[in-house]
Design a protein around this motif. Structure first.
Motif, PDB file in Angstrom:
ATOM      1  N   TYR A 163     -13.272   4.848  -2.616  1.00  0.00           N
ATOM      2  CA  TYR A 163     -13.245   3.656  -3.468  1.00  0.00           C
ATOM      3  C   TYR A 163     -14.299   2.653  -3.011  1.00  0.00           C
ATOM      4  CZ  TYR A 163     -11.583  -0.689  -5.579  1.00  0.00           C
ATOM      5  OH  TYR A 163     -11.510  -1.872  -6.275  1.00  0.00           O
ATOM      6  N   VAL A 164     -14.376   2.425  -1.690  1.00  0.00           N
ATOM      7  CA  VAL A 164     -15.367   1.485  -1.154  1.00  0.00           C
ATOM      8  C   VAL A 164     -16.781   1.982  -1.439  1.00  0.00           C
ATOM      9  CG1 VAL A 164     -16.290   0.449   0.962  1.00  0.00           C
ATOM     10  CG2 VAL A 164     -13.812   0.582   0.613  1.00  0.00           C
ATOM     11  N   LEU A 187     -11.131  -5.448  -3.206  1.00  0.00           N
ATOM     12  CA  LEU A 187     -10.508  -4.378  -2.427  1.00  0.00           C
ATOM     13  C   LEU A 187      -9.096  -4.090  -2.932  1.00  0.00           C
ATOM     14  CD1 LEU A 187     -11.459  -5.162   1.298  1.00  0.00           C
ATOM     15  CD2 LEU A 187     -12.421  -3.391  -0.175  1.00  0.00           C
ATOM     16  N   ASN A 245     -17.688   1.590  -5.153  1.00  0.00           N
ATOM     17  CA  ASN A 245     -17.814   0.194  -5.581  1.00  0.00           C
ATOM     18  C   ASN A 245     -18.662  -0.630  -4.607  1.00  0.00           C
ATOM     19  OD1 ASN A 245     -15.826  -0.188  -8.022  1.00  0.00           O
ATOM     20  ND2 ASN A 245     -14.729   1.079  -6.518  1.00  0.00           N
ATOM     21  N   GLN A 252      -8.027  -4.058  -5.790  1.00  0.00           N
ATOM     22  CA  GLN A 252      -8.008  -3.296  -7.039  1.00  0.00           C
ATOM     23  C   GLN A 252      -7.969  -1.789  -6.793  1.00  0.00           C
ATOM     24  OE1 GLN A 252     -10.982  -4.543  -9.899  1.00  0.00           O
ATOM     25  NE2 GLN A 252     -10.704  -6.709  -9.345  1.00  0.00           N
ATOM     26  N   TYR A 253      -8.054  -1.393  -5.521  1.00  0.00           N
ATOM     27  CA  TYR A 253      -7.854   0.014  -5.172  1.00  0.00           C
ATOM     28  C   TYR A 253      -6.460   0.418  -5.675  1.00  0.00           C
ATOM     29  CZ  TYR A 253      -7.094   4.060  -2.076  1.00  0.00           C
ATOM     30  OH  TYR A 253      -6.816   5.302  -1.567  1.00  0.00           O
ATOM     31  N   PHE A 310      -9.451   5.562   0.093  1.00  0.00           N
ATOM     32  CA  PHE A 310      -9.955   4.200   0.215  1.00  0.00           C
ATOM     33  C   PHE A 310     -11.451   4.214   0.512  1.00  0.00           C
ATOM     34  CE2 PHE A 310     -10.585   0.293   2.856  1.00  0.00           C
ATOM     35  CZ  PHE A 310     -10.361  -0.627   1.839  1.00  0.00           C
ATOM     36  N   HIS A 365      -8.489   0.148   6.821  1.00  0.00           N
ATOM     37  CA  HIS A 365      -8.594   1.595   6.801  1.00  0.00           C
ATOM     38  C   HIS A 365      -7.869   2.249   7.974  1.00  0.00           C
ATOM     39  CE1 HIS A 365     -11.035   5.504   6.680  1.00  0.00           C
ATOM     40  NE2 HIS A 365     -10.312   5.461   5.575  1.00  0.00           N
ATOM     41  N   GLU A 372      -4.769  11.021  -5.066  1.00  0.00           N
ATOM     42  CA  GLU A 372      -5.455   9.781  -5.413  1.00  0.00           C
ATOM     43  C   GLU A 372      -6.787   9.685  -4.653  1.00  0.00           C
ATOM     44  OE1 GLU A 372      -4.785   7.513  -7.560  1.00  0.00           O
ATOM     45  OE2 GLU A 372      -2.740   8.031  -8.182  1.00  0.00           O
ATOM     46  N   GLU A 373      -7.674   8.892  -5.205  1.00  0.00           N
ATOM     47  CA  GLU A 373      -8.959   8.629  -4.549  1.00  0.00           C
ATOM     48  C   GLU A 373      -8.718   7.965  -3.202  1.00  0.00           C
ATOM     49  OE1 GLU A 373     -13.142   6.454  -5.828  1.00  0.00           O
ATOM     50  OE2 GLU A 373     -11.239   5.551  -6.441  1.00  0.00           O
ATOM     51  N   TYR A 388       0.868  -1.179   0.000  1.00  0.00           N
ATOM     52  CA  TYR A 388       0.000   0.000   0.000  1.00  0.00           C
ATOM     53  C   TYR A 388       0.903   1.227   0.000  1.00  0.00           C
ATOM     54  CZ  TYR A 388      -2.754   3.826   1.878  1.00  0.00           C
ATOM     55  OH  TYR A 388      -3.339   5.045   2.069  1.00  0.00           O
TER      56      TYR A 388
END
Length: 458
Positions: free
Chosen positions: A31-32, A127, A35, A129-130, A28, A99, A25-26, A19
């Motif tokens: 992202y969750v 997950l 998606n 693929q984040y 986490f 997280h 960047e977006e 990580y």
């Protein structure tokens, strides 16, 4: 009681992902959220309603973490962190373990996923693929033994002084939660209201849905065979003709219905029920089979605090169940991380899952004591280390109790270890933050949740 999966003392290799922290960047959490539907669909076997509830609850905790102020601890440029995520945990726990680890470090970490779990396997792949998770980098962690994971479940304690209708309503829908660590799977009911309570519950049991039957089938059959082998009295709906149906079994303890499979860390789908006479006996029974949380039912305020303070469970709900506030730290498994409040992030800085290797085959109390000592001077009479905090939100009273933790428990067999060379990894900018970090090591926290507006007169 604990259960683990893995190696049968043979070496195993755990793949590593990385990580990284990059600006712009977006997040986490974003992202969750974006998606969410795909992540819920990726959870296998578990009924989708339950997967949705766990994910939505995790997002409320993640939102809380995102608004925490900077804790004043910055990683040294060459800091190397290792995070081990247990696939055997619930969707809720996996999301928050990841997280809070991200919130705890500003230079990234190596992340390893341990254990096998068909429920979360595809979910974790999605997950990963984040974008800030790299693909496999070739590094592997070689384990020389299994990593323990304590079984987590909720014990319901029903006193004669409670509203039996409300308590039976709650127990009748216990099977709506099957995979979360606060699943109700153990019931203690006061002897003089046992028969009345059981009849109330029996008349309220509802048939399993098709998805619940699919999820519970194998473990249900194992638990039913175990219950029958002990000659347990079974409680089930008279009108439900299905082979799989909600069921309670009178057994001396919940451990009698646990799977004999050493890899099982999910509680039995049959709820164990037992009777007690006095409050002292109820506390003793709950503590002897400690699943991590308790739902306590009584309308006597003095009895509430007598029992709640005597329980060794870290989460106690009074005349309620699964009431959460991310401002409070919740713990659901013994010897594991907490979720909610700043403690969840601070613990990820100080503690890590112990991974047995050839170089360090067992956890060491001596090594952990040295690591704790290196964190700084501990002042036991400072208020930041002791005492209770109260929070009232939406008519619910949350009391967090802080008591001394036995540092000797950080020894052989303990799931967590304390990080070595802490100040070579982090730079402290604030003495208050140092105290908070020490607090996560030296203290044990318990949350007692009381919905005053419903339960007691204000």
């Amino acid at each position: 009681m604990s259960a683990s999966v893995g190696t049968n003392n043979a070496a195993s290799l755990v793949d590593c992902y990385c990580y990284s922290v990059q600006s712009g960047e977006e997040t986490f959490m974003s992202y969750v959220t974006r998606n969410k539907s795909d992540l819920i669909a990726a959870v296998q076997l578990l009924p989708k309603e339950e997967a949705t509830q766990e994910l939505e609850l995790a997002l409320t905790f993640m939102q809380h973490y995102m608004h925490l102020e900077d804790d004043g601890l910055i990683d040294q440029p060459k800091a190397q962190h290792r995070v081990l995520i247990d696939r055997r945990k619930s969707v809720f726990e996996i999301l928050l373990d990841l997280h809070s680890a991200m919130r705890a470090t500003c230079v990234g970490f190596k992340v390893y996923f341990y254990g096998e779990n068909p429920i979360t396997s595809e979910f974790i792949q999605l997950l990963l693929q984040y974008p800030l998770f790299s693909s496999l980098d070739g590094d592997q962690l070689s384990l020389s033994a299994e990593i323990p994971l304590h079984l987590a479940y909720c014990t319901m304690v029903v006193f004669e002084s409670c509203d039996l209708e409300s308590a039976s309503d709650r127990l009748a829908i216990a099977w709506n939660t099957n995979h979360a660590p606060w699943t109700i799977r153990n019931v203690l009911v006061q002897e003089n209201v046992k028969d009345e309570f059981v009849q109330l519950v029996k008349g309220k049991l509802k048939p399993f849905t098709d998805s619940q039957k699919q999820f519970l089938k194998k473990s249900y059959e194992q638990a039913l065979a175990a219950a029958k082998s002990y000659g347990a009295q079974l409680v089930q709906s008279d009108s439900d003709a299905s082979e799989l149906k909600p069921m309670l079994a009178f057994v001396p303890g919940v451990q009698y219905l646990l799977s004999s499979n050493p890899g099982a860390v999910q509680p039995s789908p049959i709820v164990a029920i037992n009777a007690f006479r006095t409050a002292k006996e109820a506390v003793s029974l709950a503590n002897s089979n400690n699943g991590g949380s308790v739902s306590l039912w009584t309308e006597e305020l003095s009895l509430t605090f007598e029992v709640a303070y005597g329980l060794r469970s870290q989460t106690v709900w009074v005349n309620s169940y699964a009431e959460f506030n991310p401002d409070c730290p919740y713990t659901f498994r013994r010897e594991d991380f907490c979720y909610g409040s700043e403690y969840a992030v601070c613990e990820k800085k100080v503690k890590t899952v112990f991974a047995p290797t050839a170089v360090m085959p067992t956890n060491s109390a001596e090594r952990n004591r040295a690591a704790i000592k290196s964190l700084g001077t501990y002042v036991p009479n400072k208020r930041s280390y002791r005492g209770n905090t109260l929070l009232v939100k939406n008519g619910i009273r949350y009391e967090t109790l802080s008591s001394p933790a036995d540092l000797e428990t950080y020894g052989e067999g303990h799931r967590l270890s304390v990080l070595d060379n802490f100040w070579d990894t982090y730079v402290s900018l604030d003495a208050i933050d140092r105290h908070l970090l020490l607090d996560t090591v030296h203290n044990q926290r318990k949350v007692v949740c009381i919905p005053y507006g419903v339960t007691f007169a204000n």
